[in-house]
Design a protein around this motif. Structure first.
Motif, PDB file in Angstrom:
ATOM      1  N   PRO A  41      66.308 -18.703 -57.645  1.00 44.10           N
ATOM      2  CA  PRO A  41      67.434 -18.102 -58.354  1.00 44.10           C
ATOM      3  C   PRO A  41      67.907 -18.944 -59.552  1.00 44.10           C
ATOM      4  CG  PRO A  41      68.258 -19.357 -56.512  1.00 44.10           C
ATOM      5  CD  PRO A  41      66.767 -19.591 -56.548  1.00 44.10           C
ATOM      6  N   ALA A  42      66.959 -19.531 -60.284  1.00 44.19           N
ATOM      7  CA  ALA A  42      67.327 -20.453 -61.361  1.00 44.19           C
ATOM      8  C   ALA A  42      66.742 -20.000 -62.704  1.00 44.19           C
ATOM      9  CB  ALA A  42      66.835 -21.866 -61.047  1.00 44.19           C
ATOM     10  N   ILE A  43      67.397 -20.426 -63.773  1.00 44.08           N
ATOM     11  CA  ILE A  43      66.888 -20.276 -65.128  1.00 44.08           C
ATOM     12  C   ILE A  43      66.627 -21.663 -65.690  1.00 44.08           C
ATOM     13  CG2 ILE A  43      67.500 -19.635 -67.504  1.00 44.08           C
ATOM     14  CD1 ILE A  43      68.996 -17.247 -66.379  1.00 44.08           C
ATOM     15  N   ILE A  44      65.445 -21.821 -66.294  1.00 46.49           N
ATOM     16  CA  ILE A  44      65.061 -23.095 -66.901  1.00 46.49           C
ATOM     17  C   ILE A  44      64.917 -22.883 -68.406  1.00 46.49           C
ATOM     18  CG2 ILE A  44      63.482 -25.046 -66.825  1.00 46.49           C
ATOM     19  CD1 ILE A  44      64.703 -24.323 -64.087  1.00 46.49           C
ATOM     20  N   ILE A  45      65.725 -23.581 -69.189  1.00 45.32           N
ATOM     21  CA  ILE A  45      65.595 -23.588 -70.643  1.00 45.32           C
ATOM     22  C   ILE A  45      64.823 -24.847 -71.025  1.00 45.32           C
ATOM     23  CG2 ILE A  45      66.821 -23.669 -72.855  1.00 45.32           C
ATOM     24  CD1 ILE A  45      69.250 -22.468 -71.397  1.00 45.32           C
ATOM     25  N   THR A  46      63.743 -24.681 -71.776  1.00 45.32           N
ATOM     26  CA  THR A  46      62.963 -25.831 -72.227  1.00 45.32           C
ATOM     27  C   THR A  46      63.129 -25.980 -73.734  1.00 45.32           C
ATOM     28  OG1 THR A  46      61.344 -25.400 -70.481  1.00 45.32           O
ATOM     29  CG2 THR A  46      60.698 -26.922 -72.229  1.00 45.32           C
ATOM     30  N   LEU A  47      63.544 -27.183 -74.147  1.00 45.76           N
ATOM     31  CA  LEU A  47      63.783 -27.453 -75.565  1.00 45.76           C
ATOM     32  C   LEU A  47      62.762 -28.461 -76.083  1.00 45.76           C
ATOM     33  CD1 LEU A  47      67.685 -27.811 -75.564  1.00 45.76           C
ATOM     34  CD2 LEU A  47      66.341 -25.812 -76.238  1.00 45.76           C
ATOM     35  N   TYR A  48      62.105 -28.102 -77.177  1.00 46.95           N
ATOM     36  CA  TYR A  48      61.120 -28.981 -77.812  1.00 46.95           C
ATOM     37  C   TYR A  48      61.692 -29.656 -79.048  1.00 46.95           C
ATOM     38  CZ  TYR A  48      57.745 -26.916 -74.632  1.00 46.95           C
ATOM     39  OH  TYR A  48      57.077 -26.514 -73.497  1.00 46.95           O
ATOM     40  N   ALA A  49      62.968 -29.409 -79.332  1.00 48.30           N
ATOM     41  CA  ALA A  49      63.694 -30.082 -80.409  1.00 48.30           C
ATOM     42  C   ALA A  49      65.166 -30.109 -80.017  1.00 48.30           C
ATOM     43  CB  ALA A  49      63.510 -29.351 -81.734  1.00 48.30           C
ATOM     44  N   GLU A  50      65.881 -31.088 -80.537  1.00 46.20           N
ATOM     45  CA  GLU A  50      67.311 -31.183 -80.235  1.00 46.20           C
ATOM     46  C   GLU A  50      68.068 -29.992 -80.850  1.00 46.20           C
ATOM     47  OE1 GLU A  50      68.616 -33.281 -78.235  1.00 46.20           O
ATOM     48  OE2 GLU A  50      67.015 -34.781 -78.017  1.00 46.20           O
ATOM     49  N   VAL A  51      69.129 -29.578 -80.181  1.00 46.54           N
ATOM     50  CA  VAL A  51      69.957 -28.466 -80.669  1.00 46.54           C
ATOM     51  C   VAL A  51      71.426 -28.887 -80.638  1.00 46.54           C
ATOM     52  CG1 VAL A  51      68.319 -26.722 -79.859  1.00 46.54           C
ATOM     53  CG2 VAL A  51      70.206 -27.438 -78.364  1.00 46.54           C
ATOM     54  N   GLU A  52      72.248 -28.141 -81.376  1.00 48.42           N
ATOM     55  CA  GLU A  52      73.689 -28.384 -81.333  1.00 48.42           C
ATOM     56  C   GLU A  52      74.220 -28.037 -79.947  1.00 48.42           C
ATOM     57  OE1 GLU A  52      75.657 -29.648 -83.610  1.00 48.42           O
ATOM     58  OE2 GLU A  52      74.111 -29.866 -85.159  1.00 48.42           O
ATOM     59  N   ARG A  53      75.147 -28.857 -79.465  1.00 43.16           N
ATOM     60  CA  ARG A  53      75.675 -28.644 -78.115  1.00 43.16           C
ATOM     61  C   ARG A  53      76.382 -27.286 -77.999  1.00 43.16           C
ATOM     62  NH1 ARG A  53      74.264 -30.682 -73.224  1.00 43.16           N
ATOM     63  NH2 ARG A  53      75.767 -29.871 -71.719  1.00 43.16           N
ATOM     64  N   ASP A  54      77.123 -26.916 -79.024  1.00 45.25           N
ATOM     65  CA  ASP A  54      77.825 -25.637 -78.976  1.00 45.25           C
ATOM     66  C   ASP A  54      76.846 -24.477 -78.854  1.00 45.25           C
ATOM     67  OD1 ASP A  54      80.215 -26.944 -79.164  1.00 45.25           O
ATOM     68  OD2 ASP A  54      80.585 -26.462 -81.273  1.00 45.25           O
ATOM     69  N   TRP A  55      75.741 -24.573 -79.589  1.00 47.88           N
ATOM     70  CA  TRP A  55      74.717 -23.518 -79.525  1.00 47.88           C
ATOM     71  C   TRP A  55      74.150 -23.406 -78.117  1.00 47.88           C
ATOM     72  CZ3 TRP A  55      69.570 -23.213 -78.268  1.00 47.88           C
ATOM     73  CH2 TRP A  55      68.870 -22.084 -78.702  1.00 47.88           C
ATOM     74  N   LEU A  56      73.853 -24.562 -77.510  1.00 49.51           N
ATOM     75  CA  LEU A  56      73.278 -24.576 -76.165  1.00 49.51           C
ATOM     76  C   LEU A  56      74.262 -24.013 -75.147  1.00 49.51           C
ATOM     77  CD1 LEU A  56      71.025 -25.344 -74.203  1.00 49.51           C
ATOM     78  CD2 LEU A  56      71.969 -27.674 -74.134  1.00 49.51           C
TER      79      LEU A  56
END
Length: 303
Positions: A41-56
């Motif tokens: 029951p989980a969602i995994i977001i994988t990031l290959y570059a840094e993003v703004e915290r607000d966006w995340l």
């Protein structure tokens, strides 16, 4: 600002593990650094570059709204050393700390590990390949090279294979493979695990042959062990040593820098008695802006 949520349609079947958004295919400009997976029951977001915290945080909130079934939301930072995880939502899943999940695909179960390695244990773009193996393994002796956590082996035994032989240097991955078979209540006497270097152990691999099906799903590059551009011919040239006449081959290529022609040329040059009989397409979600950059899987028959 553009968001993956704009391109996600909630799937009907939330039992099945699946990719929800595939940015790495470069088909969504501005989102090339984001993948999103559902492993109930989980969602995994994988990031290959840094993003703004607000966006995340906005993305996480949107996903939580779209998927109220989600009990846990994790972010993996593949852009950072060792690919660490951050837990955004939830602390426990079914009363247990979320270090492991069980993926369900095509009726089969696979252990998924979070926070223990960069890769979680199951490559979702190979779902159609595992389905093909399940459908074609009845009564067969199957060789699974670079077996990792033995996803193909699980599919082969579920499909009625007489035996499956798993070869990989990573003994930890093979240990997970054993657990994957046990998770599916498989007859372990039909499964062999060999923690050996493929390129130094051909006689040992031959011992369990000849094989009806050979699966080769090598990493593109592993320092000190595999450089597939340099090494693939070593596998293909030994097909006559390992495979029965009439046997089937699933040859995979993961490198974005090598296209389909590389694999076809390797086979034509180093085992001309192999005839191409088909190609396994990737699941539709793994959309690629440029043909040939993603996973390539071809089927051959050794004549």
């Amino acid at each position: 600002m553009i968001s993956p949520i704009d391109f996600i349609t909630k799937p009907i079947d939330l039992i099945e593990t699946q990719r929800l958004f595939h940015g790495r295919g470069h088909a969504y400009p501005g989102l090339e650094h984001v993948n999103i997976d559902w492993i109930a029951p989980a969602i995994i977001i994988t990031l290959y570059a840094e993003v703004e915290r607000d966006w995340l945080e906005t993305l996480c909130s949107q996903l939580a709204d779209l998927f109220p079934e989600c009990e846990n939301l994790q972010v993996q930072y593949r852009c950072r050393p060792r690919g660490p995880f951050e837990q955004i939502k939830g602390e426990l899943v079914e009363g247990k700390p979320l270090s492991k999940l069980v993926a369900v695909e095509n009726g089969l179960k696979y252990h998924i590990s979070l926070g223990q390695a960069q890769n979680t244990g199951l490559f979702l773009d190979m779902a159609n390949g595992r389905s093909w193996v399940k459908e074609n393994s009845e009564g067969k002796n199957v060789l699974n090279l670079f077996s990792y956590t033995c996803g193909f082996s699980v599919a082969a035994i579920a499909g009625g294979a007489q035996r499956d032989v798993n070869i990989d240097m990573a003994k930890g991955a093979l240990s997970t493979g054993r657990e994957n078979h046990r998770l599916n209540d498989h007859d372990m006497t039909r499964v062999i695990f060999q923690g050996i270097d493929i390129f130094k152990s051909w006689s040992r691999i031959k011992k369990y042959g000849p094989y009806d099906i050979l699966i080769s799903d090598p990493p593109s590059f592993q320092k000190g062990s595999v450089d597939i551009q340099r090494d693939y011919y070593k596998i293909i040239s030994r097909i006559p040593l390992l495979v029965k006449p009439g046997g089937l081959l699933m040859l995979c290529l993961n490198s974005p820098d090598l296209d389909d022609n590389f694999l076809k040329q390797q086979v034509a040059e180093h085992c001309p008695d192999c005839k191409m009989i088909g190609k396994i397409e990737n699941p539709e979600i793994f959309k690629e802006a440029q043909v040939g950059k993603g996973l390539k899987v071809y089927l051959y028959q050794y004549l």
